[in-house]
Motif scaffolding. Structure first.
Motif, PDB file in Angstrom:
ATOM      1  N   TYR A  63       0.840  -1.202   0.000  1.00 29.29           N
ATOM      2  CA  TYR A  63       0.000   0.000   0.000  1.00 29.29           C
ATOM      3  C   TYR A  63       0.874   1.251   0.000  1.00 29.29           C
ATOM      4  CZ  TYR A  63      -3.289   3.529   1.707  1.00 29.29           C
ATOM      5  OH  TYR A  63      -4.040   4.677   1.854  1.00 29.29           O
ATOM      6  N   ASN A  66       2.722   1.703  -3.449  1.00 32.71           N
ATOM      7  CA  ASN A  66       1.826   2.216  -4.495  1.00 32.71           C
ATOM      8  C   ASN A  66       1.526   3.693  -4.280  1.00 32.71           C
ATOM      9  OD1 ASN A  66       1.573  -0.131  -6.038  1.00 32.71           O
ATOM     10  ND2 ASN A  66       0.017  -0.950  -4.668  1.00 32.71           N
ATOM     11  N   HIS A  67       1.319   4.100  -3.039  1.00 34.07           N
ATOM     12  CA  HIS A  67       1.058   5.510  -2.741  1.00 34.07           C
ATOM     13  C   HIS A  67       2.286   6.364  -3.078  1.00 34.07           C
ATOM     14  CE1 HIS A  67      -1.204   8.783  -0.995  1.00 34.07           C
ATOM     15  NE2 HIS A  67      -0.103   9.147  -0.374  1.00 34.07           N
ATOM     16  N   MET A  69       4.492   5.753  -5.430  1.00 36.60           N
ATOM     17  CA  MET A  69       4.533   5.907  -6.899  1.00 36.60           C
ATOM     18  C   MET A  69       3.580   7.005  -7.349  1.00 36.60           C
ATOM     19  SD  MET A  69       5.160   2.106  -8.561  1.00 36.60           S
ATOM     20  CE  MET A  69       3.447   1.804  -8.709  1.00 36.60           C
ATOM     21  N   GLN A  70       2.369   7.014  -6.812  1.00 34.99           N
ATOM     22  CA  GLN A  70       1.386   8.046  -7.169  1.00 34.99           C
ATOM     23  C   GLN A  70       1.882   9.430  -6.753  1.00 34.99           C
ATOM     24  OE1 GLN A  70      -2.196   6.733  -5.235  1.00 34.99           O
ATOM     25  NE2 GLN A  70      -2.492   5.026  -6.637  1.00 34.99           N
ATOM     26  N   HIS A  71       2.456   9.532  -5.572  1.00 30.39           N
ATOM     27  CA  HIS A  71       2.957  10.817  -5.074  1.00 30.39           C
ATOM     28  C   HIS A  71       4.086  11.333  -5.965  1.00 30.39           C
ATOM     29  CE1 HIS A  71       5.252  13.525  -2.392  1.00 30.39           C
ATOM     30  NE2 HIS A  71       4.039  13.873  -1.977  1.00 30.39           N
ATOM     31  N   GLU A  73       4.773  10.574  -9.108  1.00 32.38           N
ATOM     32  CA  GLU A  73       4.235  10.939 -10.423  1.00 32.38           C
ATOM     33  C   GLU A  73       3.475  12.257 -10.363  1.00 32.38           C
ATOM     34  OE1 GLU A  73       1.927   7.655 -11.881  1.00 32.38           O
ATOM     35  OE2 GLU A  73       3.680   6.353 -12.037  1.00 32.38           O
ATOM     36  N   SER A  74       2.684  12.461  -9.318  1.00 35.49           N
ATOM     37  CA  SER A  74       1.903  13.696  -9.203  1.00 35.49           C
ATOM     38  C   SER A  74       2.800  14.911  -8.996  1.00 35.49           C
ATOM     39  CB  SER A  74       0.879  13.594  -8.073  1.00 35.49           C
ATOM     40  OG  SER A  74       1.510  13.613  -6.812  1.00 35.49           O
ATOM     41  N   ASN A  75       4.021  14.693  -8.543  1.00 35.89           N
ATOM     42  CA  ASN A  75       4.976  15.784  -8.380  1.00 35.89           C
ATOM     43  C   ASN A  75       5.926  15.902  -9.564  1.00 35.89           C
ATOM     44  OD1 ASN A  75       4.361  17.061  -5.818  1.00 35.89           O
ATOM     45  ND2 ASN A  75       4.792  15.062  -4.942  1.00 35.89           N
TER      46      ASN A  75
END
Length: 148
Positions: A63, A66-67, A69-71, A73-75
Protein backbone atom coordinates in the motif's frame (compact mmCIF):
# COMPACT_ATOMS: atom_id res chain seq x y z
CA UNK A 1 23.36 15.14 -5.60
CA UNK A 2 20.62 12.66 -6.62
CA UNK A 3 18.25 13.53 -9.44
CA UNK A 4 15.21 11.66 -8.18
CA UNK A 5 13.40 11.84 -4.84
CA UNK A 6 14.19 9.25 -2.20
CA UNK A 7 11.29 7.72 -0.25
CA UNK A 8 11.58 5.51 2.81
CA UNK A 9 8.39 3.67 3.81
CA UNK A 10 8.71 2.90 7.50
CA UNK A 11 6.57 1.40 10.22
CA UNK A 12 7.21 1.08 13.96
CA UNK A 13 10.88 2.00 13.57
CA UNK A 14 11.08 5.69 14.42
CA UNK A 15 14.01 5.05 16.75
CA UNK A 16 15.34 1.92 15.03
CA UNK A 17 15.37 2.76 11.31
CA UNK A 18 18.94 2.83 10.02
CA UNK A 19 18.41 4.16 6.49
CA UNK A 20 17.40 7.69 7.57
CA UNK A 21 20.44 7.96 9.84
CA UNK A 22 22.76 6.72 7.11
CA UNK A 23 21.34 9.09 4.47
CA UNK A 24 21.44 12.04 6.90
CA UNK A 25 25.13 11.37 7.54
CA UNK A 26 25.78 11.91 3.81
CA UNK A 27 23.46 14.92 3.48
CA UNK A 28 20.99 13.08 1.24
CA UNK A 29 17.42 14.37 1.44
CA UNK A 30 14.63 11.83 1.75
CA UNK A 31 10.91 11.59 2.44
CA UNK A 32 9.70 9.33 5.20
CA UNK A 33 6.41 7.60 4.42
CA UNK A 34 4.39 6.77 7.54
CA UNK A 35 0.94 5.67 8.61
CA UNK A 36 -1.33 8.34 10.14
CA UNK A 37 -1.25 6.73 13.58
CA UNK A 38 2.56 7.08 13.67
CA UNK A 39 2.87 10.59 12.25
CA UNK A 40 3.49 12.23 15.65
CA UNK A 41 6.34 9.98 16.71
CA UNK A 42 8.13 10.35 13.37
CA UNK A 43 7.69 14.13 13.36
CA UNK A 44 9.19 14.24 16.85
CA UNK A 45 12.12 12.01 15.90
CA UNK A 46 12.73 13.66 12.48
CA UNK A 47 11.66 17.32 12.88
CA UNK A 48 13.55 18.59 9.79
CA UNK A 49 12.60 15.72 7.50
CA UNK A 50 9.80 15.77 4.94
CA UNK A 51 7.14 13.28 5.94
CA UNK A 52 4.48 11.88 3.65
CA UNK A 53 1.54 10.60 5.67
CA UNK A 54 -0.42 7.81 4.03
CA UNK A 55 -4.18 8.39 3.67
CA UNK A 56 -5.02 5.33 5.77
CA UNK A 57 -3.48 2.96 8.32
CA UNK A 58 -3.43 0.06 5.87
CA UNK A 59 -0.98 -2.65 6.93
CA UNK A 60 1.70 -3.88 4.57
CA UNK A 61 4.34 -2.18 2.49
CA UNK A 62 2.55 -2.70 -0.86
CA UNK A 63 0.00 0.00 0.00
CA UNK A 64 2.79 2.41 0.93
CA UNK A 65 4.81 1.62 -2.21
CA UNK A 66 1.83 2.22 -4.49
CA UNK A 67 1.06 5.51 -2.74
CA UNK A 68 4.69 6.56 -3.14
CA UNK A 69 4.53 5.91 -6.90
CA UNK A 70 1.39 8.05 -7.17
CA UNK A 71 2.96 10.82 -5.07
CA UNK A 72 6.15 10.88 -7.14
CA UNK A 73 4.23 10.94 -10.42
CA UNK A 74 1.90 13.70 -9.20
CA UNK A 75 4.98 15.78 -8.38
CA UNK A 76 6.38 15.33 -11.88
CA UNK A 77 9.07 12.76 -11.11
CA UNK A 78 9.70 10.38 -13.96
CA UNK A 79 11.46 8.06 -11.52
CA UNK A 80 11.97 7.87 -7.77
CA UNK A 81 13.83 5.81 -5.20
CA UNK A 82 12.22 3.56 -2.61
CA UNK A 83 14.58 2.38 0.11
CA UNK A 84 13.89 -0.08 2.89
CA UNK A 85 14.24 1.50 6.32
CA UNK A 86 16.89 -0.94 7.54
CA UNK A 87 19.86 -0.24 5.24
CA UNK A 88 23.13 0.32 7.11
CA UNK A 89 25.49 1.11 4.23
CA UNK A 90 26.20 0.74 0.52
CA UNK A 91 29.12 -1.25 -0.82
CA UNK A 92 30.72 -2.11 -4.14
CA UNK A 93 32.53 -5.29 -5.02
CA UNK A 94 36.23 -4.64 -5.64
CA UNK A 95 38.18 -7.80 -6.30
CA UNK A 96 37.04 -10.24 -3.65
CA UNK A 97 35.98 -7.61 -1.09
CA UNK A 98 32.86 -5.53 -0.48
CA UNK A 99 34.01 -1.92 0.00
CA UNK A 100 31.76 0.65 1.68
CA UNK A 101 30.89 3.72 -0.44
CA UNK A 102 28.64 6.75 0.01
CA UNK A 103 25.10 5.96 -1.22
CA UNK A 104 25.16 8.64 -3.93
CA UNK A 105 28.21 6.93 -5.51
CA UNK A 106 26.05 3.84 -5.96
CA UNK A 107 22.71 5.44 -6.74
CA UNK A 108 23.80 8.26 -9.10
CA UNK A 109 25.26 5.93 -11.78
CA UNK A 110 22.02 3.92 -11.67
CA UNK A 111 20.02 7.11 -12.30
CA UNK A 112 22.33 8.03 -15.19
CA UNK A 113 22.01 4.58 -16.74
CA UNK A 114 18.22 4.44 -16.42
CA UNK A 115 17.87 7.95 -17.89
CA UNK A 116 19.38 6.70 -21.16
CA UNK A 117 16.44 4.39 -21.82
CA UNK A 118 12.64 4.43 -21.86
CA UNK A 119 12.00 0.72 -21.34
CA UNK A 120 13.36 0.16 -17.82
CA UNK A 121 10.67 -0.52 -15.24
CA UNK A 122 12.90 -0.78 -12.18
CA UNK A 123 16.59 -0.77 -11.28
CA UNK A 124 18.57 -1.31 -8.11
CA UNK A 125 21.99 -2.15 -6.77
CA UNK A 126 22.53 -5.75 -5.82
CA UNK A 127 22.20 -6.75 -2.21
CA UNK A 128 25.65 -7.26 -0.66
CA UNK A 129 24.88 -10.83 0.36
CA UNK A 130 24.74 -11.76 -3.34
CA UNK A 131 27.73 -9.69 -4.52
CA UNK A 132 30.21 -12.57 -4.38
CA UNK A 133 28.20 -14.41 -7.06
CA UNK A 134 28.05 -11.58 -9.62
CA UNK A 135 30.47 -11.87 -12.48
CA UNK A 136 29.14 -8.90 -14.49
CA UNK A 137 28.70 -5.26 -13.52
CA UNK A 138 25.10 -5.22 -14.80
CA UNK A 139 22.41 -7.86 -14.92
CA UNK A 140 18.92 -7.72 -16.39
CA UNK A 141 15.46 -9.09 -15.70
CA UNK A 142 16.17 -9.79 -12.05
CA UNK A 143 14.20 -9.12 -8.90
CA UNK A 144 14.69 -5.67 -7.36
CA UNK A 145 14.68 -5.19 -3.61
CA UNK A 146 15.79 -2.99 -0.71
CA UNK A 147 16.82 0.01 -2.80
CA UNK A 148 14.84 0.45 -6.03
Amino acid sequence: MLKYPVYIPTYKRADLATTPKMLESFGIRFILVVQPKEEGIYRTRYPRTEILVLPDDVPGVAYARNHIMQHAESNGSQYHWQLDDDIYFFKVRIGNKNVQKPPYQIMKPIEEYVDKYRNIGAACPSHSMYAFAHKDLLSFNKMVSCCT
